[in-house]
Design an enzyme around this catalytic site. Sequence first.
Site, PDB file in Angstrom:
ATOM      1  N   LYS A  58       0.283   4.299  -0.249  1.00 19.27           N
ATOM      2  CA  LYS A  58      -0.429   5.553   0.226  1.00 19.27           C
ATOM      3  C   LYS A  58      -0.155   6.608  -0.781  1.00 19.27           C
ATOM      4  CE  LYS A  58      -0.077   3.287   4.646  1.00 19.27           C
ATOM      5  NZ  LYS A  58      -0.317   3.233   6.151  1.00 19.27           N
ATOM      6  N   GLU A  67      -6.602   4.848   7.727  1.00 19.63           N
ATOM      7  CA  GLU A  67      -6.667   6.081   7.344  1.00 19.63           C
ATOM      8  C   GLU A  67      -7.895   6.332   6.615  1.00 19.63           C
ATOM      9  OE1 GLU A  67      -2.993   5.619   5.270  1.00 19.63           O
ATOM     10  OE2 GLU A  67      -2.225   4.951   7.331  1.00 19.63           O
ATOM     11  N   GLY A  99       2.325   2.357  10.684  1.00 25.75           N
ATOM     12  CA  GLY A  99       3.390   3.645  10.470  1.00 25.75           C
ATOM     13  C   GLY A  99       4.135   3.945  11.782  1.00 25.75           C
ATOM     14  N   GLU A 128      -5.208  -4.974  10.912  1.00 24.15           N
ATOM     15  CA  GLU A 128      -4.209  -3.864  11.179  1.00 24.15           C
ATOM     16  C   GLU A 128      -4.448  -3.154  12.202  1.00 24.15           C
ATOM     17  OE1 GLU A 128      -2.317  -2.820   6.950  1.00 24.15           O
ATOM     18  OE2 GLU A 128      -4.171  -2.051   6.974  1.00 24.15           O
ATOM     19  N   ASN A 135       0.880  -1.169  -0.114  1.00 25.48           N
ATOM     20  CA  ASN A 135       0.005  -0.145   0.016  1.00 25.48           C
ATOM     21  C   ASN A 135       0.828   1.346  -0.183  1.00 25.48           C
ATOM     22  OD1 ASN A 135      -1.626   2.146   0.438  1.00 25.48           O
ATOM     23  ND2 ASN A 135      -2.217   1.451   2.508  1.00 25.48           N
ATOM     24  N   HIS A 158      -9.381   0.794   5.220  1.00 24.97           N
ATOM     25  CA  HIS A 158      -8.263   1.034   5.701  1.00 24.97           C
ATOM     26  C   HIS A 158      -8.312   2.137   6.731  1.00 24.97           C
ATOM     27  CE1 HIS A 158      -4.280   2.368   6.348  1.00 24.97           C
ATOM     28  NE2 HIS A 158      -3.814   1.331   5.715  1.00 24.97           N
ATOM     29  N   SER A 205       3.398  -1.902  10.670  1.00 22.43           N
ATOM     30  CA  SER A 205       4.969  -1.743  10.722  1.00 22.43           C
ATOM     31  C   SER A 205       5.557  -3.277  10.479  1.00 22.43           C
ATOM     32  CB  SER A 205       5.199  -1.606  12.131  1.00 22.43           C
ATOM     33  OG  SER A 205       4.907  -0.047  12.168  1.00 22.43           O
TER      34      SER A 205
HETATM   35  P1  PGA Z   1       2.829   0.524   7.571  1.00 20.16           P
HETATM   36  O1  PGA Z   1       1.274   0.399   6.902  1.00 20.16           O
HETATM   37  O2  PGA Z   1       3.320  -0.990   7.125  1.00 20.16           O
HETATM   38  O3  PGA Z   1       3.661   1.726   7.273  1.00 20.16           O
HETATM   39  O4  PGA Z   1       2.621   0.568   9.217  1.00 20.16           O
HETATM   40  C1  PGA Z   1       0.613  -0.615   6.801  1.00 20.16           C
HETATM   41  C2  PGA Z   1      -0.815  -0.201   6.328  1.00 20.16           C
HETATM   42  O5  PGA Z   1      -1.198   0.903   6.399  1.00 20.16           O
HETATM   43  O6  PGA Z   1      -1.302  -0.803   5.634  1.00 20.16           O
END
Ligand code: PGA
Length: 259
Positions: A13, A100, A176, A170, A11, A98, A216
């Site tokens: 983003k 976000e 993140g 998640e 992803n 997701h 992460s």
């Molecule tokens: P990240 O994001 O690996 O940067 O923690 C995971 C995600 O949002 O799918």
Amino acid sequence: MPQRMPYVGGNWKMNTDLAGATALAEAVAAGAANLLSACQVVVCPPLTYLQAVGKALEGSAILLGAQNFHHQPSGAFTGEVSCSMLKDLGVGVVLCGHSERRHVMGEGDVLINAKVLAALEAGLQIILCIGEKIEQREAGQTDAVNAGQLAYGLAGVKPEQLARVTIAYEPVWAIGTGKTATPIDAQNAHRAIRNEIRHSFGDAAADAIRIQYGGSVKPGNAGELFSQPDIDGGLIGGASLKAGDFLAIVRAAAETGNA
Ligand code: PGA
């Protein structure tokens, strides 16, 4: 032992530019070529680079995914794109729910469910993301939050459509942040999610559905996470922006997955 091919998603983003997205896709396609018989891979670039990334992936079995879309097929929805528009660009997979989108853009369960149903109706595969916030985890609500988001997200999904559904667990506090759920905590959450699917859709569906871990994931922790019995790969944010790191994670999934 159920046979589930591991599945890793990148992803991206709101990152990369045209040249960077194309180069990243080319590097991932070249590096993953000999891993794709053991691990399915999807990359989700920004909407504006879907066409270029799709071209860079030509000849590769890597799937093209979109991070977002509108659930209506067409109409007066300024700034939005529909499932059929994405399909025109070769998109086969979409992310729904997701963290976000839920917590930064304010998407609620009703909208997420509408998107799930629209994408499945359009013939797309979906990755439905669920997960608890830190205060919910600390209050012991992880499984209840996951069960609720799963029930809302999958409401109205027909059993025959479930083969095109992947769940991504998640935990919001791990996305993140550099913090990862321990493999045992993640496994416990994944097992509970699979049991929810068992309850709603039956044994065969529960044994077949892939549940990715996200939050992460890095080359250094991917192997241990993916070797848990109910973790079938991962959804990768930050580490998917470096071809070397992403490929190391795909390799870990290919080697330690449940296939
Ligand atoms: P990240 O994001 O690996 O940067 O923690 C995971 C995600 O949002 O799918």
